[in-house]
Design a protein around this motif. Structure first.
Motif, PDB file in Angstrom:
ATOM      1  N   ILE A 175     -17.355   1.175  -6.809  1.00 40.48           N
ATOM      2  CA  ILE A 175     -17.206   2.612  -7.080  1.00 40.48           C
ATOM      3  C   ILE A 175     -17.733   2.925  -8.479  1.00 40.48           C
TER       4      ILE A 175
ATOM      5  N   ASP B   5      -9.826  -5.715  -3.833  1.00 38.34           N
ATOM      6  CA  ASP B   5      -9.553  -4.405  -4.433  1.00 38.34           C
ATOM      7  C   ASP B   5     -10.463  -4.195  -5.645  1.00 38.34           C
TER       8      ASP B   5
ATOM      9  N   TYR C  57       0.865  -1.185   0.000  1.00 43.28           N
ATOM     10  CA  TYR C  57       0.000   0.000   0.000  1.00 43.28           C
ATOM     11  C   TYR C  57       0.896   1.227   0.000  1.00 43.28           C
TER      12      TYR C  57
ATOM     13  N   ARG D 216     -14.069  -3.588  -4.850  1.00 41.11           N
ATOM     14  CA  ARG D 216     -14.285  -2.193  -4.432  1.00 41.11           C
ATOM     15  C   ARG D 216     -14.297  -1.260  -5.638  1.00 41.11           C
ATOM     16  N   GLU D 217     -13.380  -1.516  -6.593  1.00 42.52           N
ATOM     17  CA  GLU D 217     -13.352  -0.707  -7.823  1.00 42.52           C
ATOM     18  C   GLU D 217     -14.699  -0.808  -8.546  1.00 42.52           C
TER      19      GLU D 217
ATOM     20  N   ARG E  69      -5.087  -0.605  -3.470  1.00 42.87           N
ATOM     21  CA  ARG E  69      -5.526   0.766  -3.201  1.00 42.87           C
ATOM     22  C   ARG E  69      -6.614   0.833  -2.144  1.00 42.87           C
ATOM     23  N   HIS E  70      -7.392  -0.226  -2.022  1.00 44.75           N
ATOM     24  CA  HIS E  70      -8.563  -0.157  -1.142  1.00 44.75           C
ATOM     25  C   HIS E  70      -8.442  -1.168   0.001  1.00 44.75           C
ATOM     26  N   LYS E  71      -9.331  -1.004   0.973  1.00 48.80           N
ATOM     27  CA  LYS E  71      -9.481  -1.995   2.052  1.00 48.80           C
ATOM     28  C   LYS E  71      -8.162  -2.260   2.803  1.00 48.80           C
ATOM     29  N   ARG E  72      -7.447  -1.214   3.070  1.00 49.16           N
ATOM     30  CA  ARG E  72      -6.164  -1.364   3.768  1.00 49.16           C
ATOM     31  C   ARG E  72      -6.359  -1.875   5.187  1.00 49.16           C
TER      32      ARG E  72
ATOM     33  N   TYR F  56     -10.008   8.068  -4.091  1.00 46.69           N
ATOM     34  CA  TYR F  56     -10.365   6.674  -4.384  1.00 46.69           C
ATOM     35  C   TYR F  56     -10.285   6.379  -5.876  1.00 46.69           C
TER      36      TYR F  56
END
Ligand SMILES: Cc1ncc(C[n+]2csc(CCOP(=O)(O)OP(=O)(O)O)c2C)c(N)n1
Ligand SMILES: [Mg+2]
Length: 584
Positions: A383, A376, A265, A379-380, A283-286, A431
């Motif tokens: 969005i 990830d 990340y 999540r993309e 990029r997401h859900k860190r 995001y």
């Protein structure tokens, strides 16, 4: 040579190309001296922006950025940007004018105790007392600004050290016109003082910058980290701004990360380090990833609010923290292996050690990585679905901010630089809009300062004259630095500003209205910011409907590429995208 010329000589030797300023009689010789030696003097409309610009120069080049401001209010106006640079660990050299050495504390114009004001906000500060001190003090200032944990530094330069000796002696002469013994005594006192000010000034010359070597990690620590990594089933790397403090080493660092093979990340200034769409970069859900990891290596950021003060890292996970700062290294959560070193050097050595011993066999982590990547991607997709949705409720005829961000992202090229300055809208953008290359993302950092946009973009575009420099603004934030459109127009700095206009301080409104049921102080008008930009000599465009997003952004880009600064006032509909996000 006067004091201003001496200062200018140091700037040139240190590799400084730009001097950001807002004029004042106290500092005129610095500006004139710098111009004479080919430093580009860029005069802004608020001192705070001079420092923000200098900050951006350091972040993008590794050479401390320099601002010169006048005594008193000139210095006080910089404090927010200086504090921001301190918290962002950015190397800024601030030159402050000051009352004449003999007049300090005697009620001179613009005279305050600047040193007391600035000391808590900088890494180092000094006040020059003689002309010959200017050069060594300024050289030390540069050294301090960029070495170890970089930070802002301040050098106070009293006015009588800057002007020509003959003129300063005239001033002192005029101040002692009286007759009799008292007058003669005064004249002698002032003459002696002037002698002291100028003694040995001619002999001092600027020297080459001292080489600053980043702190290397202990070999044993690197070996231990390599051993832990080889054993780990779910390792995770998190890189922050400190990992990109050595611009010339960035491509080597990216290669090292690829060879280590663990999922990564990138936070803050490290965003873009691996380019766009790198297999190892998530990029997401860190938060979820950190909870699941069995080894977390934090490189160049502390376990602060971004990691919920360390609580995001699973309790059973092994934790390695690598930081140039002893304090940040251990903040909130004690690492199992603290490495007090430059994070980039650490990672590069780690990759070397791992490859000496036949690599990490990174494919062992395939399932772990694929799992993270799947989440990830999910999540993309989510969005993307939200970006497709037609806005509902208030302002439904206006545009979906997610769509706007998607279209901005589509126009990015590897050279694009992104400056973000705002709350809700820019958090949404982060995001979706993704930097394409290292050192192409500028955010304020942990001080969370609104108002960085104009100054950051100015510094960025000067360092990268071939780049599209985008500023993503909230409609609240834009007004802090909108006057810099005047600077952009006068100095030929063709930035592209996109204002996500939601007629309010939405990030704050979201919580205030929900919790306290009152919108006092959080509502703005649908102001014509594009017209203000035009008034300052830039171009202004408006987006009010979905179908205008693409053509208007393309037009803005064309205007910028043709050499003019442009502001796009994009009217946003309300969305629930960030509902429930809190900012404390
Ligand atoms: C100098 C400064 N003042 C106030 C704040 C508090 N603050 C954080 S986000 C925010 C709202 C920003 O509004 P805007 O720029 O319009 O962005 P939006 O949230 O509406 O997208 C405010 C006031 C801050 N972070 N910095
Ligand atoms: Mg707003």
């Amino acid at each position: 040579m006067n004091g201003g010329d001496h200062i200018a000589e140091v700037l040139v030797r240190q590799g400084v190309r730009f001097l950001f300023t807002l004029c004042g009689g106290h500092i005129s010789p610095i500006l004139v001296g710098a111009k004479k030696l080919g430093v580009r003097v860029v005069d802004v409309r608020h001192e705070v922006d001079a420092v923000f610009a200098a900050d951006a120069v350091f972040r993008l080049t590794g050479v401390p950025g320099v601002a010169a401001v006048t005594a008193g209010p000139g210095v006080t106006n910089t404090i927010t940007a200086i504090k921001n640079a301190q918290l962002a660990q950015s190397g800024v050299v601030l030159l402050g004018g000051a009352a004449a050495t003999l007049l300090k504390g005697r009620g001179a114009l613009q005279d305050i105790d600047q040193m007391a004001l600035i000391a808590p906000n900088v890494k180092w500060s000094a006040s020059a007392g003689t002309v010959r001190e200017l050069v060594p003090l300024l050289e030390e200032a540069f050294d301090k600004a960029r070495s170890g944990v970089p930070g802002p530094v301040f050098l106070e330069c009293p006015i009588d050290l800057l002007y020509d000796e003959a003129l300063v002696r005239d001033w002192y002469g005029a101040a002692s016109k009286g007759g009799g013994i008292a007058g003669a005594g005064m004249r002698m006192y002032l003459r002696r003082h002037a002698n002291k000010l100028f003694a040995g000034a001619g002999r001092i010359r600027a020297s080459e910058p001292r080489p600053s070597k980043p702190q290397a990690p202990e070999k044993g620590d690197v070996r231990k980290a390599a051993a832990w990594l080889r054993k780990a089933k779910k390792p995770l790397l998190v890189l922050g701004s400190q990992a990109v403090l050595e611009p010339p080493a960035l491509s080597e660092l990216a290669v090292s990360l690829a060879s280590i093979g663990a999922p990564v990340y990138l936070a803050g200034g490290a965003r873009g380090l691996l380019g766009h769409g790198h297999r190892l970069q998530l990029r997401h859900k860190r938060k979820e990833a950190l909870r699941e990891a069995d080894l977390v290596i934090l490189c160049g950021l502390p376990a602060d609010f971004r990691l919920d003060y360390g609580r995001h890292i699973g309790r059973k996970a092994s934790f390695i923290s690598v930081n140039r700062s002893e304090t940040d290294l251990r903040l909130n959560r004690k690492p199992d292996l603290p490495v007090h070193a430059d994070p980039s050097l650490f990672l590069r050595r780690l990759a070397d050690v791992l490859s000496e011993k036949g690599g990490t066999k990174g494919d062992r982590w395939n399932d772990w990585l694929e799992g993270l990547r799947a989440r990830d991607l999910e999540r993309e997709r989510e969005i993307a679905r939200q970006a497709e949705a037609a806005p509902a409720g208030e302002g439904a005829e206006l545009i979906n901010p997610l769509r706007l961000c998607q279209e901005i992202d589509r126009l990015l090229v590897p050279e694009s630089v992104l400056v973000v300055d705002g709350g809700d809208f820019v958090a949404t953008a982060s995001y979706i809009v993704s930097p394409r290359a290292p050192l192409s993302w500028l955010d304020p950092g942990v001080f969370g300062t609104l108002g960085v946009g104009g100054g950051f973009a100015l510094g960025a575009r000067l360092c990268r004259p071939e780049s599209d420099v985008w500023i993503l603004y909230g409609d609240g934030s834009v007004a802090y630095s909108l006057a810099e459109f005047d600077t952009f127009a006068r100095h030929g700095i063709p930035v592209i500003a996109v204002v996500g206009n939601d007629a309010g301080w939405t990030q704050i409104a979201r919580e205030q209205i929900e919790i306290l049921k009152d919108d006092v102080g959080v509502v703005l008008a649908r102001t014509g910011y594009h017209k203000v930009a035009e008034g300052y000599g830039g171009r202004g465009l408006v987006i009010e409907k979905e179908e205008d997003i693409r053509p208007v952004l393309e037009e803005a880009l064309a205007i910028s590429r043709a050499g003019q600064p442009v502001l796009v006032n994009a009217h946003l509909a309300k969305t629930e995208f960030r509902k429930g996000s809190i900012s404390m």
